[in-house]
Design an enzyme around this catalytic site. Structure first.
Site, PDB file in Angstrom:
ATOM      1  N   HIS A 358       0.873  -1.172   0.000  1.00  0.00           N
ATOM      2  CA  HIS A 358       0.000   0.000   0.000  1.00  0.00           C
ATOM      3  C   HIS A 358       0.911   1.223   0.000  1.00  0.00           C
ATOM      4  O   HIS A 358       1.735   1.400   0.911  1.00  0.00           O
ATOM      5  CB  HIS A 358      -0.904   0.014   1.228  1.00  0.00           C
ATOM      6  N   GLU A 361       1.602   3.433   3.108  1.00  0.00           N
ATOM      7  CA  GLU A 361       2.161   2.847   4.329  1.00  0.00           C
ATOM      8  C   GLU A 361       3.678   2.969   4.252  1.00  0.00           C
ATOM      9  O   GLU A 361       4.373   2.083   3.760  1.00  0.00           O
ATOM     10  CB  GLU A 361       1.693   1.403   4.471  1.00  0.00           C
ATOM     11  N   HIS A 496       3.293  -5.068   5.981  1.00  0.00           N
ATOM     12  CA  HIS A 496       1.868  -4.985   5.787  1.00  0.00           C
ATOM     13  C   HIS A 496       1.417  -5.242   4.370  1.00  0.00           C
ATOM     14  O   HIS A 496       1.832  -4.625   3.454  1.00  0.00           O
ATOM     15  CB  HIS A 496       1.236  -3.693   6.237  1.00  0.00           C
ATOM     16  N   GLU A 515       2.044  -6.186  10.865  1.00  0.00           N
ATOM     17  CA  GLU A 515       1.379  -4.901  11.070  1.00  0.00           C
ATOM     18  C   GLU A 515       2.295  -4.047  11.934  1.00  0.00           C
ATOM     19  O   GLU A 515       2.546  -4.366  13.093  1.00  0.00           O
ATOM     20  CB  GLU A 515       0.029  -5.114  11.767  1.00  0.00           C
TER      21      GLU A 515
END
Length: 658
Positions: A358, A361, A496, A515
């Site tokens: 992502h 992130e 992640h 995470e």
């Protein structure tokens, strides 16, 4: 789960489009029409947010500008001059006022001070208070920037702080615990797939004791400043104070909000530390790092430059290569670190870290850039732990799987990027959900009783639909899959994302998803602490590849390695295969195992292998003998004569069949 929550939250406006809710630009729909019209405050409709009768404010006859969304007016709590809310604007000193008394906002946005820590949870729940709350799930502890709601309406963990409807003087208060220099505020509306709630303007107050308060005032007029807030639930809006204020407490006092909604917001406070010798409880100094590394956020150009510098500093143990390109043509760079970069050494396991699936992130990306710097520096210093790691393992670091999305997020900045912007690649594809679904057919086979005899849970092929030319597969995803298939990875971690199941079912590689933080894009001053928080774990996880058994599967006659031989552990329904040189690695916890090696055209061999608590993989080698049929095929293909012993053996086999 987060991916599901985000998708639902992002698409929520489209669900209620026909009901007069704001439009959803993410679906390609036109944004909601907004109009600004001068009206008299005396014409504003009455509502629960109106001040009590007879309350003085001195501006009831002034003309104000309000924003109307889908013919919905803004609820006005006090009859004072309002500023029309607009997304991503800032108030920054010096601030001037128009003749009507509203704040004139400059275009440039400079956050200045770092976040106090609402989003990252450095500010604890007991530091947040409010005048009232609609429910426990909408309490002040939920008033954190980018916090997400649950799936159910009225979920215990809801997506904002919301004051009670009858609360005539709502406020959200933050206790910094020590005097700080407050410089700005970032706000969002409520994250919800069921409701539309956001504050459109607010005031700010400060205190040193939570009893005596003073407000933020315009420089020119001396009046309390009213700050424009949000015009949708998600877009963060930054307002800088006309003048920074040194205090311990800060209060946000909503003045207006969307009609039909409630006074709800999520916030982050910008604040710089100050020295206070009289403070009986001096603030704990921020955690720093003794490692001399480049602690900052790197866009694509800066990332490429840093990787080049590491390669030049440690040319004997590093290699930078690309596994493909993004949709916009940015290369997906990998840093390889090994004592023999560029080649697979027989018997040496391959490990990878992937970050930035992502694009918004950013922490995983920076941790991998820090890790490659650290490994280079420590190898040059002769650190025995790092030296062993690099001589016994081949490490691959992909810091940015979605560089297009990251560039979008980087331009917005760590405080303003929000939860969704930059998440997808430039095609609008969520790479987290773009890998082939191998789980569903596996579960269906399990329900039908076909596992493990008929359908295995390892080395599952790509589904036919996924390989079609018109399949919706991002170039970044294809590049990573080809990378997985090309290199015999043993262990991996995705800082992640969901490709861990795909990796486990399609290849030999064991993979986990990590995470990292509640804050997707932490401020630069938090990077040293995040590095210290994660450094040991990053190193230890790489070392786990030594746990279990390793060895070679060779031809008994030629001593050549056998590629694609299957290594099966009795009682564990998950096999691995050998690499092209016949070497393999099987991660196992300490214990005694019966291990079988098999290959097409060979007799299988089973042996006992014991994994101890000692560090390092246990050797477990196999020599396989060709079956008579395989030997005959090879001899006939080479035009050689069949030896007498093989002829007699084949005859015995024919006799047994007769």
């Amino acid at each position: 789960m987060w991916g599901l929550l985000l998708t639902l939250a992002t698409f929520a406006p489209a669900v209620r489009q026909g009901q007069g809710a704001p439009g959803a630009s993410v679906l390609g729909l036109a944004p909601p029409r907004t109009t600004e019209a001068p009206i008299s405050t005396s014409a504003l409709p009455s509502s629960p947010a109106q001040p009590p009768a007879g309350k003085k404010n001195g501006t009831s006859q002034q003309r104000v500008r309000i924003r109307v969304i889908k013919k919905k007016k803004v609820i006005v709590k006090k009859r004072k001059k309002l500023t029309s809310p607009s997304p991503l604007v800032t108030a920054r000193p010096p601030v001037t006022t128009s003749p009507a008394g509203t704040i004139d906002l400059p275009e440039v946005q400079e956050p200045g001070c770092p976040p106090l820590g609402l989003e990252s949870l450095r500010v604890s729940d007991n530091q947040l208070e409010a005048s009232s709350s609609q429910s426990v799930g909408l309490g002040p502890h939920r008033g954190r920037l980018n916090i997400q709601s649950g799936l159910e309406d009225g979920d215990l963990y809801d997506g904002a702080w919301c004051a009670e409807e009858q609360d005539a003087e709502p406020w959200l208060q933050v206790d910094a615990r020590h005097p700080v220099r407050f410089s700005g505020i970032i706000t969002q509306g409520r994250n919800s797939i069921w409701r539309y709630d956001w504050v459109t303007s607010y005031k700010v107050q400060f205190s040193n004791d939570s009893r005596t308060w003073w407000g933020s005032r315009n420089r020119s007029s001396g009046m309390d400043a009213v700050f424009p807030a949000n015009s949708d639930p998600e877009s963060p809006v930054l307002n800088l104070l006309p003048e920074p204020q040194v205090a311990r407490f800060i209060r946000l006092l909503p003045r207006t909000w969307l009609q039909g909604g409630a006074s709800c917001l999520r916030a982050e406070i910008l604040a710089c530390p100050v020295s206070d010798p009289s403070d009986p409880f001096p603030e704990t100094p921020a955690l720093t790092s003794s490692d001399l590394l480049d602690f900052r956020h790197h866009n694509y150009k800066a990332m490429r430059k840093l990787m080049k510098q590491v390669n030049e500093q440690c040319p004997n143990i590093t290699r930078v290569y690309s596994i493909g390109k993004s949709y916009q043509g940015l290369k997906l760079y990998v840093m390889e670190m090994s004592d023999h970069p560029g080649e697979h050494e027989l018997g040496e396991p391959e490990v990878r870290y992937v970050a930035g699936m992502h694009g918004n992130e950013a922490l995983g990306r920076e941790l991998l850039l820090l890790l490659m710097q650290f490994l280079c520096h420590e190898f040059l210093r002769g650190n025995p732990r790092v030296t062993r790691l690099l001589t016994e393992t081949r490490i691959h670091l992909l810091p940015s799987m979605n560089p297009d999305g990251y560039e979008t997020a980087f331009r917005r900045g760590s405080e303003l990027v929000g939860w969704a912007e930059g998440r997808w690649n430039q095609q609008g594809i969520d790479l987290n959900h773009n890998f082939a679904d191998l789980n569903t057919p596996l579960w269906e086979a399990e329900d039908d009783g076909l596992m493990p005899d008929t359908v295995p849970n390892h080395h599952l092929p790509l589904p036919t639909y996924y390989t079609l030319p018109n399949a919706t597969v991002a170039p970044e995803t294809r590049a990573v899959i080809e990378w997985m298939e090309r290199i015999p990875f043993v262990l991996s971690a995705n800082l992640h994302g969901g490709m861990n199941d795909f990796s486990y079912l399609h290849t030999n590689c064991f993979e986990i998803t990590v995470e990292l933080s509640c804050d997707k894009f932490p401020h630069e001053n938090e990077l040293p602490q995040e590095w210290e928080n994660n450094k040991e774990a990053l190193l230890t996880y790489l070392e786990q590849v030594r746990m279990g058994i390793t060895g070679f599967v060779r031809d008994k006659d030629t001593e050549l390695g056998i590629a694609d031989a299957v290594i099966a552990v009795d009682g564990i329904n998950h096999d691995v295969t050998t690499a092209w040189g016949g070497d393999y690695w099987r991660l196992l916890t300490p214990g005694d195992y019966m291990v079988t090696a098999s290959a097409e055209g060979y007799h299988s061999v089973t042996r006992s292998c014991r994994v101890t608590f000692e560090e390092g993989p246990v050797p477990c080698n196999f020599h396989l003998t060709k079956t008579p049929k395989q030997r005959l095929r090879e001899l006939l293909a080479a035009g050689a004569k069949v030896p007498p012993d093989l002829r007699r053996r084949l005859e015995r086999l024919r006799g047994q069949k007769d």
